[in-house]
Scaffold this motif. Sequence first.
Motif, PDB file in Angstrom:
ATOM      1  N   ARG A   9       0.791  -1.161  -0.016  1.00 33.37           N
ATOM      2  CA  ARG A   9       0.204   0.014  -0.109  1.00 33.37           C
ATOM      3  C   ARG A   9       0.844   1.444   0.143  1.00 33.37           C
ATOM      4  NH1 ARG A   9      -3.362  -3.197   3.276  1.00 33.37           N
ATOM      5  NH2 ARG A   9      -2.701  -2.314   5.044  1.00 33.37           N
ATOM      6  N   ARG A  10       2.029   1.211   0.731  1.00 36.08           N
ATOM      7  CA  ARG A  10       3.036   2.400   0.630  1.00 36.08           C
ATOM      8  C   ARG A  10       3.490   2.621  -0.688  1.00 36.08           C
ATOM      9  NH1 ARG A  10       4.401   0.446   5.915  1.00 36.08           N
ATOM     10  NH2 ARG A  10       6.304  -0.487   5.003  1.00 36.08           N
ATOM     11  N   LEU A  11       4.072   1.699  -1.440  1.00 33.54           N
ATOM     12  CA  LEU A  11       4.523   1.939  -2.539  1.00 33.54           C
ATOM     13  C   LEU A  11       3.510   2.343  -3.627  1.00 33.54           C
ATOM     14  CD1 LEU A  11       6.648  -1.410  -2.720  1.00 33.54           C
ATOM     15  CD2 LEU A  11       7.645   0.783  -2.535  1.00 33.54           C
ATOM     16  N   LEU A  12       2.399   1.678  -3.557  1.00 35.25           N
ATOM     17  CA  LEU A  12       1.194   2.046  -4.518  1.00 35.25           C
ATOM     18  C   LEU A  12       0.991   3.560  -4.085  1.00 35.25           C
ATOM     19  CD1 LEU A  12      -1.000   1.762  -6.541  1.00 35.25           C
ATOM     20  CD2 LEU A  12      -2.493   0.858  -4.759  1.00 35.25           C
ATOM     21  N   ALA A  13       0.917   4.165  -2.804  1.00 38.17           N
ATOM     22  CA  ALA A  13       0.482   5.473  -2.545  1.00 38.17           C
ATOM     23  C   ALA A  13       1.552   6.215  -3.077  1.00 38.17           C
ATOM     24  CB  ALA A  13       0.428   5.573  -1.028  1.00 38.17           C
ATOM     25  N   GLY A  14       3.104   5.669  -2.749  1.00 42.61           N
ATOM     26  CA  GLY A  14       3.964   6.446  -3.483  1.00 42.61           C
ATOM     27  C   GLY A  14       4.001   6.793  -4.916  1.00 42.61           C
ATOM     28  N   SER A  15       3.740   5.788  -5.394  1.00 46.63           N
ATOM     29  CA  SER A  15       3.595   5.772  -6.994  1.00 46.63           C
ATOM     30  C   SER A  15       2.409   6.744  -7.514  1.00 46.63           C
ATOM     31  CB  SER A  15       3.180   4.593  -7.700  1.00 46.63           C
ATOM     32  OG  SER A  15       4.361   3.452  -7.350  1.00 46.63           O
ATOM     33  N   VAL A  16       1.334   6.754  -6.874  1.00 47.60           N
ATOM     34  CA  VAL A  16       0.149   7.741  -7.138  1.00 47.60           C
ATOM     35  C   VAL A  16       0.658   9.112  -6.868  1.00 47.60           C
ATOM     36  CG1 VAL A  16      -1.979   8.317  -6.625  1.00 47.60           C
ATOM     37  CG2 VAL A  16      -1.601   5.925  -6.981  1.00 47.60           C
ATOM     38  N   LEU A  17       1.301   9.307  -5.733  1.00 50.06           N
ATOM     39  CA  LEU A  17       1.535  10.609  -5.296  1.00 50.06           C
ATOM     40  C   LEU A  17       2.682  11.132  -6.403  1.00 50.06           C
ATOM     41  CD1 LEU A  17       1.633  13.023  -3.309  1.00 50.06           C
ATOM     42  CD2 LEU A  17       3.485  11.659  -2.070  1.00 50.06           C
ATOM     43  N   ALA A  18       3.738  10.448  -6.812  1.00 50.12           N
ATOM     44  CA  ALA A  18       4.709  10.948  -7.729  1.00 50.12           C
ATOM     45  C   ALA A  18       4.101  11.185  -9.141  1.00 50.12           C
ATOM     46  CB  ALA A  18       5.765   9.734  -7.959  1.00 50.12           C
ATOM     47  N   SER A  19       3.003  10.238  -9.454  1.00 52.28           N
ATOM     48  CA  SER A  19       2.428  10.597 -10.818  1.00 52.28           C
ATOM     49  C   SER A  19       1.764  11.772 -10.828  1.00 52.28           C
ATOM     50  CB  SER A  19       1.394   9.326 -11.178  1.00 52.28           C
ATOM     51  OG  SER A  19       0.443   9.295 -10.211  1.00 52.28           O
ATOM     52  N   VAL A  20       1.402  12.398  -9.664  1.00 55.38           N
ATOM     53  CA  VAL A  20       0.608  13.638  -9.416  1.00 55.38           C
ATOM     54  C   VAL A  20       1.592  14.530  -9.361  1.00 55.38           C
ATOM     55  CG1 VAL A  20      -1.075  14.950  -8.229  1.00 55.38           C
ATOM     56  CG2 VAL A  20      -1.332  12.472  -8.653  1.00 55.38           C
ATOM     57  N   ALA A  21       2.493  14.478  -8.615  1.00 55.12           N
ATOM     58  CA  ALA A  21       3.448  15.598  -8.236  1.00 55.12           C
ATOM     59  C   ALA A  21       4.177  15.912  -9.385  1.00 55.12           C
ATOM     60  CB  ALA A  21       4.223  15.165  -6.946  1.00 55.12           C
ATOM     61  N   LEU A  22       4.781  14.956 -10.280  1.00 57.06           N
ATOM     62  CA  LEU A  22       5.630  15.263 -10.933  1.00 57.06           C
ATOM     63  C   LEU A  22       5.070  16.305 -12.195  1.00 57.06           C
ATOM     64  CD1 LEU A  22       8.590  15.103 -12.356  1.00 57.06           C
ATOM     65  CD2 LEU A  22       7.766  13.041 -13.486  1.00 57.06           C
ATOM     66  N   PRO A  23       3.973  15.888 -12.742  1.00 56.21           N
ATOM     67  CA  PRO A  23       3.136  16.694 -13.803  1.00 56.21           C
ATOM     68  C   PRO A  23       3.048  18.397 -12.933  1.00 56.21           C
ATOM     69  CG  PRO A  23       2.201  14.739 -13.862  1.00 56.21           C
ATOM     70  CD  PRO A  23       3.335  14.735 -12.669  1.00 56.21           C
ATOM     71  N   LEU A  24       2.628  18.339 -11.882  1.00 56.80           N
ATOM     72  CA  LEU A  24       2.595  19.659 -11.204  1.00 56.80           C
ATOM     73  C   LEU A  24       3.784  20.417 -10.996  1.00 56.80           C
ATOM     74  CD1 LEU A  24       0.947  21.638  -9.963  1.00 56.80           C
ATOM     75  CD2 LEU A  24       1.212  20.309  -7.585  1.00 56.80           C
ATOM     76  N   VAL A  25       5.096  19.750 -10.796  1.00 51.03           N
ATOM     77  CA  VAL A  25       6.438  20.353 -10.778  1.00 51.03           C
ATOM     78  C   VAL A  25       6.897  20.783 -12.081  1.00 51.03           C
ATOM     79  CG1 VAL A  25       8.645  19.983 -10.289  1.00 51.03           C
ATOM     80  CG2 VAL A  25       7.014  19.075  -8.488  1.00 51.03           C
ATOM     81  N   LEU A  26       6.492  20.209 -13.093  1.00 45.76           N
ATOM     82  CA  LEU A  26       6.954  20.365 -14.215  1.00 45.76           C
ATOM     83  C   LEU A  26       5.969  21.763 -14.941  1.00 45.76           C
ATOM     84  CD1 LEU A  26       7.457  17.084 -16.222  1.00 45.76           C
ATOM     85  CD2 LEU A  26       9.273  18.722 -15.197  1.00 45.76           C
ATOM     86  N   LEU A  27       4.782  21.826 -14.522  1.00 41.32           N
ATOM     87  CA  LEU A  27       3.792  22.713 -14.966  1.00 41.32           C
ATOM     88  C   LEU A  27       4.350  23.990 -14.207  1.00 41.32           C
ATOM     89  CD1 LEU A  27       0.141  21.257 -14.651  1.00 41.32           C
ATOM     90  CD2 LEU A  27       1.178  22.226 -16.779  1.00 41.32           C
ATOM     91  N   LEU A  28       4.791  24.017 -13.149  1.00 50.30           N
ATOM     92  CA  LEU A  28       5.005  25.305 -12.283  1.00 50.30           C
ATOM     93  C   LEU A  28       6.429  25.653 -12.980  1.00 50.30           C
ATOM     94  CD1 LEU A  28       4.218  24.464  -8.783  1.00 50.30           C
ATOM     95  CD2 LEU A  28       2.983  26.047 -10.391  1.00 50.30           C
ATOM     96  N   LEU A  29       7.392  24.659 -13.252  1.00 51.15           N
ATOM     97  CA  LEU A  29       8.614  24.909 -13.626  1.00 51.15           C
ATOM     98  C   LEU A  29       8.803  25.505 -15.029  1.00 51.15           C
ATOM     99  CD1 LEU A  29      11.809  24.308 -12.760  1.00 51.15           C
ATOM    100  CD2 LEU A  29      11.758  22.392 -13.921  1.00 51.15           C
ATOM    101  N   TYR A  30       8.020  24.966 -15.894  1.00 51.89           N
ATOM    102  CA  TYR A  30       8.025  25.277 -17.253  1.00 51.89           C
ATOM    103  C   TYR A  30       7.286  26.872 -17.322  1.00 51.89           C
ATOM    104  CZ  TYR A  30       9.608  20.588 -18.873  1.00 51.89           C
ATOM    105  OH  TYR A  30      10.695  19.538 -19.022  1.00 51.89           O
ATOM    106  N   ARG A  31       6.816  27.260 -16.316  1.00 59.36           N
ATOM    107  CA  ARG A  31       6.229  28.486 -16.470  1.00 59.36           C
ATOM    108  C   ARG A  31       7.241  29.568 -16.734  1.00 59.36           C
ATOM    109  NH1 ARG A  31       4.505  32.751 -13.203  1.00 59.36           N
ATOM    110  NH2 ARG A  31       2.795  33.687 -13.821  1.00 59.36           N
ATOM    111  N   VAL A  32       8.472  29.201 -16.180  1.00 56.66           N
ATOM    112  CA  VAL A  32       9.611  30.400 -16.224  1.00 56.66           C
ATOM    113  C   VAL A  32      10.913  29.750 -16.748  1.00 56.66           C
ATOM    114  CG1 VAL A  32       8.703  31.556 -14.412  1.00 56.66           C
ATOM    115  CG2 VAL A  32      10.148  29.476 -13.946  1.00 56.66           C
ATOM    116  N   VAL A  33      11.046  28.356 -16.959  1.00 56.23           N
ATOM    117  CA  VAL A  33      12.294  27.851 -17.564  1.00 56.23           C
ATOM    118  C   VAL A  33      11.940  27.205 -18.770  1.00 56.23           C
ATOM    119  CG1 VAL A  33      13.786  25.769 -16.996  1.00 56.23           C
ATOM    120  CG2 VAL A  33      12.836  27.290 -15.113  1.00 56.23           C
ATOM    121  N   PRO A  34      12.827  27.126 -19.722  1.00 59.64           N
ATOM    122  CA  PRO A  34      12.762  26.693 -21.108  1.00 59.64           C
ATOM    123  C   PRO A  34      12.705  25.306 -20.889  1.00 59.64           C
ATOM    124  CG  PRO A  34      14.796  28.232 -20.995  1.00 59.64           C
ATOM    125  CD  PRO A  34      13.939  28.159 -19.586  1.00 59.64           C
TER     126      PRO A  34
END
Length: 227
Positions: A9-34
Amino acid sequence: MLLKGPLWRRLLAGSVLASVALPLVLLLLYRVVPVPLTPLMLIRLVEGYGIDHDWVSYDEIAPIMVRSAIAAEDGKFCSHWGFDWGAISEALDDADDGGRLRGGSTISQQTAKNVFLWPGRSWLRKGLEAGFTVAIETIWGKRRIVEVYLNSVEFGPGVYGVEAAARYHFGVGAGQLSGRQAALLAAVLPNPIRFSASKPSAYVNRYASRIEGRARAIGKGMYPPCD
């Protein structure tokens, strides 16, 4: 050995969290970074094409190139919030009649696809594309969307972004493009592997002429920042 319940369950939760967090991080990063690389660039690289890609800021791109891209790809860019509902309705009607799920994508949708997703027309891909489109319209805004689009879109085999395309096809920088050159680049966007801006077919020349007329008709308030 099978994973025990709590660890699984912890591994599954971590995978779900990463799949949500990574796109959000990229969205915010690419707002200002090439954007350094896109999925399509990697796919083309595997197919045997190189990667010719040089990022330039919005202010380094000739305004006529911005207007030409909007004239060719998304005439309602400044008035919609990511989706051209009329074009989408026509595409869905065609699909309901047994046709293939086709385009009708705005520049915002194309940017979401180019930067975050893979090529294709599946319902899953289109659904993810819709979510990213809403996100970039909300977080980035029109000016940034066009800047990323023109720096990431494919203009030829292994050629990405308007700076690389301008130098590859015409030997000038993105800021020195003429109206005709900008129209020719915009004209090949539907199929940059098949069509060439520097060696245009009769069809590309005719289409570029239409784009030139539309681009001239676009006023100051009809391209980003869409005031």
